[in-house]
Design an enzyme around this catalytic site. Sequence first.
Site, PDB file in Angstrom:
ATOM      1  N   GLU A 163       0.844  -1.210   0.000  1.00  0.00           N
ATOM      2  CA  GLU A 163       0.000   0.000   0.000  1.00  0.00           C
ATOM      3  C   GLU A 163       0.871   1.249   0.000  1.00  0.00           C
ATOM      4  O   GLU A 163       1.930   1.277   0.631  1.00  0.00           O
ATOM      5  CB  GLU A 163      -0.891   0.017   1.244  1.00  0.00           C
ATOM      6  N   ASP A 164       0.407   2.254  -0.688  1.00  0.00           N
ATOM      7  CA  ASP A 164       1.135   3.521  -0.677  1.00  0.00           C
ATOM      8  C   ASP A 164       0.895   4.262   0.630  1.00  0.00           C
ATOM      9  O   ASP A 164       1.823   4.805   1.214  1.00  0.00           O
ATOM     10  CB  ASP A 164       0.748   4.399  -1.880  1.00  0.00           C
ATOM     11  N   ASP A 172      -4.454   5.809   5.584  1.00  0.00           N
ATOM     12  CA  ASP A 172      -5.050   7.057   6.062  1.00  0.00           C
ATOM     13  C   ASP A 172      -5.977   6.694   7.224  1.00  0.00           C
ATOM     14  O   ASP A 172      -5.538   6.599   8.367  1.00  0.00           O
ATOM     15  CB  ASP A 172      -5.796   7.712   4.885  1.00  0.00           C
ATOM     16  N   PHE A 219      -1.912  17.558   3.223  1.00  0.00           N
ATOM     17  CA  PHE A 219      -2.352  17.061   1.925  1.00  0.00           C
ATOM     18  C   PHE A 219      -1.125  16.669   1.105  1.00  0.00           C
ATOM     19  O   PHE A 219      -0.459  17.519   0.521  1.00  0.00           O
ATOM     20  CB  PHE A 219      -3.152  18.156   1.199  1.00  0.00           C
ATOM     21  N   ARG A 230       0.680  11.895  -9.469  1.00  0.00           N
ATOM     22  CA  ARG A 230       1.145  10.528  -9.184  1.00  0.00           C
ATOM     23  C   ARG A 230       2.550  10.310  -9.731  1.00  0.00           C
ATOM     24  O   ARG A 230       3.307   9.491  -9.222  1.00  0.00           O
ATOM     25  CB  ARG A 230       0.211   9.497  -9.847  1.00  0.00           C
TER      26      ARG A 230
HETATM   27  C1  PRP Z   1      -5.874   5.588  -1.272  1.00  0.00           C
HETATM   28  C2  PRP Z   1      -4.672   4.727  -0.938  1.00  0.00           C
HETATM   29  C3  PRP Z   1      -5.249   3.635  -0.094  1.00  0.00           C
HETATM   30  C4  PRP Z   1      -6.446   4.293   0.576  1.00  0.00           C
HETATM   31  C5  PRP Z   1      -6.097   4.618   1.986  1.00  0.00           C
HETATM   32  O1  PRP Z   1      -6.510   5.049  -2.392  1.00  0.00           O
HETATM   33  O2  PRP Z   1      -4.039   4.246  -2.090  1.00  0.00           O
HETATM   34  O3  PRP Z   1      -5.655   2.522  -0.867  1.00  0.00           O
HETATM   35  O4  PRP Z   1      -6.713   5.508  -0.126  1.00  0.00           O
HETATM   36  O5  PRP Z   1      -7.159   5.294   2.612  1.00  0.00           O
HETATM   37  P1  PRP Z   1      -7.867   4.745   3.920  1.00  0.00           P
HETATM   38  O6  PRP Z   1      -6.801   4.257   4.847  1.00  0.00           O
HETATM   39  O7  PRP Z   1      -8.582   5.967   4.451  1.00  0.00           O
HETATM   40  O8  PRP Z   1      -8.826   3.665   3.544  1.00  0.00           O
HETATM   41  P2  PRP Z   1      -7.638   5.841  -3.190  1.00  0.00           P
HETATM   42  O9  PRP Z   1      -8.983   5.320  -2.769  1.00  0.00           O
HETATM   43  O10 PRP Z   1      -7.416   7.321  -3.071  1.00  0.00           O
HETATM   44  O11 PRP Z   1      -7.410   5.362  -4.678  1.00  0.00           O
HETATM   45  P3  PRP Z   1      -6.106   5.468  -5.596  1.00  0.00           P
HETATM   46  O12 PRP Z   1      -5.059   4.587  -4.964  1.00  0.00           O
HETATM   47  O13 PRP Z   1      -6.554   4.974  -6.914  1.00  0.00           O
HETATM   48  O14 PRP Z   1      -5.688   6.920  -5.623  1.00  0.00           O
END
Ligand code: PRP
Length: 225
Positions: free
Chosen positions: A145-146, A149, A198, A211
Amino acid sequence: MTGTEPSTSVDGVPTETAGWSSMTTHVTSADAVPTTPTLDPGTEHGYSGELSAVLIPAATLQAKIAELAAAVAADHDLDTPPLLICVLKGAVMFVTDFARALPIPSELEFMAVSSYGSATSSSGVVRILKDLDRDITGRRVIIVEDIIDSGLTLSWLLKNLATRSPAAIDIVALLRKPEAVKVEVDVRYVGFDIPTDFVVGYGLDYNERYRDLPFVGLLGEHMYR
Ligand code: PRP
């Protein structure tokens, strides 16, 4: 937290406990290096004047990825290679660098999920947009995971994958926002704890932009307010 606590289990599947705190670098807002009109690393990628600061430079990210990869490889004791599950799209930059930094063979799978909620916060209700292409029974799965949050996406994903009988599930997260976490998830390998600012870059987007930046930066307030 220490790195030597016994494993816990998610729906009967062994996972590693949170630990390895020494591996996680704590980054604060004070570490951000403000951009200036004459020193703006966004410029060479076409984002001139859009970022307010660099939070984690590219070289620091790459050094941490090498460290995470070495730790994951040192913990691997199965005959089969670990199966890296990249959660699209944000983790795509991280997983490609991570796989190349691993000193052992690995295999790649991709999953795309969408969480219902606002553009800036997820609800925990997740829908699979693209599922894995194969069976993970008996495999050591590593979710890549990147960013963590709220933790809601990961919490849901862990439960979902646990129903598919893998040998083990580990999580490698490059970034985590500890102050935003709503659901605690045991994550063995975390690169950086960061503030709730942010952040964009290195896979992280705002309206699909940024990205492609090789570093993690702070988006200028004028870009989203
Ligand atoms: C982001 C990120 C995680 C998730 C984390 O994905 O890559 O998968 O949010 O958030 P959380 O801990 O609050 O659940 P996003 O839904 O923005 O999609 P993306 O990776 O395509 O940008």
